[in-house]
Design a protein around this motif. Sequence first.
Motif, PDB file in Angstrom:
ATOM      1  N   MET A   1       0.850  -1.201   0.000  1.00 56.76           N
ATOM      2  CA  MET A   1       0.000   0.000   0.000  1.00 56.76           C
ATOM      3  C   MET A   1       0.885   1.251   0.000  1.00 56.76           C
ATOM      4  SD  MET A   1      -3.085   1.311   0.139  1.00 56.76           S
ATOM      5  CE  MET A   1      -4.244   0.091   0.742  1.00 56.76           C
TER       6      MET A   1
ATOM      7  N   PHE B   1      -4.620  16.165   0.949  1.00 57.78           N
ATOM      8  CA  PHE B   1      -5.260  14.916   0.533  1.00 57.78           C
ATOM      9  C   PHE B   1      -4.297  13.758   0.794  1.00 57.78           C
ATOM     10  CE2 PHE B   1      -6.928  18.188  -2.346  1.00 57.78           C
ATOM     11  CZ  PHE B   1      -8.292  17.997  -2.235  1.00 57.78           C
ATOM     12  N   GLN B   2      -4.809  12.705   1.420  1.00 58.55           N
ATOM     13  CA  GLN B   2      -4.049  11.455   1.534  1.00 58.55           C
ATOM     14  C   GLN B   2      -4.703  10.447   0.595  1.00 58.55           C
ATOM     15  OE1 GLN B   2      -4.868  11.287   5.828  1.00 58.55           O
ATOM     16  NE2 GLN B   2      -2.677  11.147   6.157  1.00 58.55           N
ATOM     17  N   LEU B   3      -3.964  10.024  -0.427  1.00 64.31           N
ATOM     18  CA  LEU B   3      -4.481   9.031  -1.380  1.00 64.31           C
ATOM     19  C   LEU B   3      -3.800   7.697  -1.108  1.00 64.31           C
ATOM     20  CD1 LEU B   3      -5.123  11.779  -2.769  1.00 64.31           C
ATOM     21  CD2 LEU B   3      -4.608  10.704  -4.947  1.00 64.31           C
ATOM     22  N   PHE B   4      -4.574   6.628  -1.069  1.00 66.02           N
ATOM     23  CA  PHE B   4      -4.021   5.301  -0.825  1.00 66.02           C
ATOM     24  C   PHE B   4      -4.212   4.440  -2.068  1.00 66.02           C
ATOM     25  CE2 PHE B   4      -5.074   7.113   3.232  1.00 66.02           C
ATOM     26  CZ  PHE B   4      -3.988   6.788   4.025  1.00 66.02           C
ATOM     27  N   THR B   5      -3.141   3.768  -2.474  1.00 71.50           N
ATOM     28  CA  THR B   5      -3.209   2.932  -3.677  1.00 71.50           C
ATOM     29  C   THR B   5      -2.186   1.802  -3.580  1.00 71.50           C
ATOM     30  OG1 THR B   5      -3.075   2.925  -6.090  1.00 71.50           O
ATOM     31  CG2 THR B   5      -1.555   4.383  -4.938  1.00 71.50           C
ATOM     32  N   ASP B   6      -2.475   0.695  -4.275  1.00 68.29           N
ATOM     33  CA  ASP B   6      -1.509  -0.402  -4.370  1.00 68.29           C
ATOM     34  C   ASP B   6      -0.738  -0.345  -5.678  1.00 68.29           C
ATOM     35  OD1 ASP B   6      -1.882  -1.763  -1.948  1.00 68.29           O
ATOM     36  OD2 ASP B   6      -3.749  -2.634  -2.697  1.00 68.29           O
ATOM     37  N   ASN B   7      -1.266   0.397  -6.643  1.00 69.11           N
ATOM     38  CA  ASN B   7      -0.734   0.370  -7.995  1.00 69.11           C
ATOM     39  C   ASN B   7      -0.054   1.702  -8.303  1.00 69.11           C
ATOM     40  OD1 ASN B   7      -0.274   0.385 -10.699  1.00 69.11           O
ATOM     41  ND2 ASN B   7      -2.357  -0.216 -11.309  1.00 69.11           N
TER      42      ASN B   7
ATOM     43  N   ILE C   1       2.762   6.528 -11.691  1.00 63.99           N
ATOM     44  CA  ILE C   1       1.924   7.230 -10.720  1.00 63.99           C
ATOM     45  C   ILE C   1       2.162   8.741 -10.736  1.00 63.99           C
ATOM     46  CG2 ILE C   1       3.499   6.952  -8.746  1.00 63.99           C
ATOM     47  CD1 ILE C   1      -0.336   6.593  -8.661  1.00 63.99           C
TER      48      ILE C   1
ATOM     49  N   THR D   1      -8.626   4.802  -1.549  1.00 63.40           N
ATOM     50  CA  THR D   1      -9.225   5.636  -0.507  1.00 63.40           C
ATOM     51  C   THR D   1      -8.594   7.017  -0.570  1.00 63.40           C
ATOM     52  OG1 THR D   1      -9.106   3.663   0.896  1.00 63.40           O
ATOM     53  CG2 THR D   1      -9.821   5.694   1.947  1.00 63.40           C
TER      54      THR D   1
ATOM     55  N   ARG E   1      -8.459  10.544   1.959  1.00 62.04           N
ATOM     56  CA  ARG E   1      -8.830  11.236   3.190  1.00 62.04           C
ATOM     57  C   ARG E   1      -8.478  12.707   2.987  1.00 62.04           C
ATOM     58  NH1 ARG E   1     -11.506   8.245   6.904  1.00 62.04           N
ATOM     59  NH2 ARG E   1     -10.399   9.120   8.691  1.00 62.04           N
TER      60      ARG E   1
END
Lengths: 81, 81
Positions: free
Chosen positions: A1, A43-49, A53, B36, B38
Motif C-alpha cells: 500500500m 489529501f491522503q491518497l491510498f493505492t496499491d498500484n 503514478i 481511498t 482522506r
Amino acid sequence: MYKIKVHVYLKENILDPQGKAVTNALHQLGFNEVQTVRVGKYFQLFTDNVDDIESRIKSMCQKLLVNEVIEDVDFTIENAA
Amino acid sequence: MYKIKVHVYLKENILDPQGKAVTNALHQLGFNEVQTVRVGKYFQLFTDNVDDIESRIKSMCQKLLVNEVIEDVDFTIENAA
C-alpha cells in the motif's frame, strides 16, 4: 500500500482571508510570533498500484484536485505497507 | 524566516464523507487505482521566532487548529530564509 500526500495551497499572490482569520485568532490567544498563516488542503491518497503514478497524480490534480489558476500543489509518495 | 507545515486530518476510525466524495469523483474520471482518499487541512505558519516553538505549536493546535476528539496532527519546521 502506498500513501500519496498531496498539498494544495493558494499561490503566494492570492489573498487568503481564511489564513488571515487564523492569524488573528492566534494573535488573540497570545501567539504573537506567528506572522502569517496560509490555509490549504491536504489529501491522503491510498493505492496499491504505482504504475506511472507521478503523471497519473499530476492528471488527477489538473482534472479534479487543484484549481491551477489560483492554487499550487506538491506531493510525496510513501510506501505505507 | 521559518515555515511550519501543519497537517490536520481525521483520525483513522472517523468517517470522512468528503474523502469518499473525492474517491468517487476520481473513479468516475478513470483513476480506479486510488482506493481511498482522506481530506484534511494544511496550515503554513511563518515566523522568525522559534524559541520553544515545538511546545508553542502543540499549544496552538490544542487551542485552535485541531479538534483532538476527531483529528490527528503532525508538523514539520523548515528554515525558509
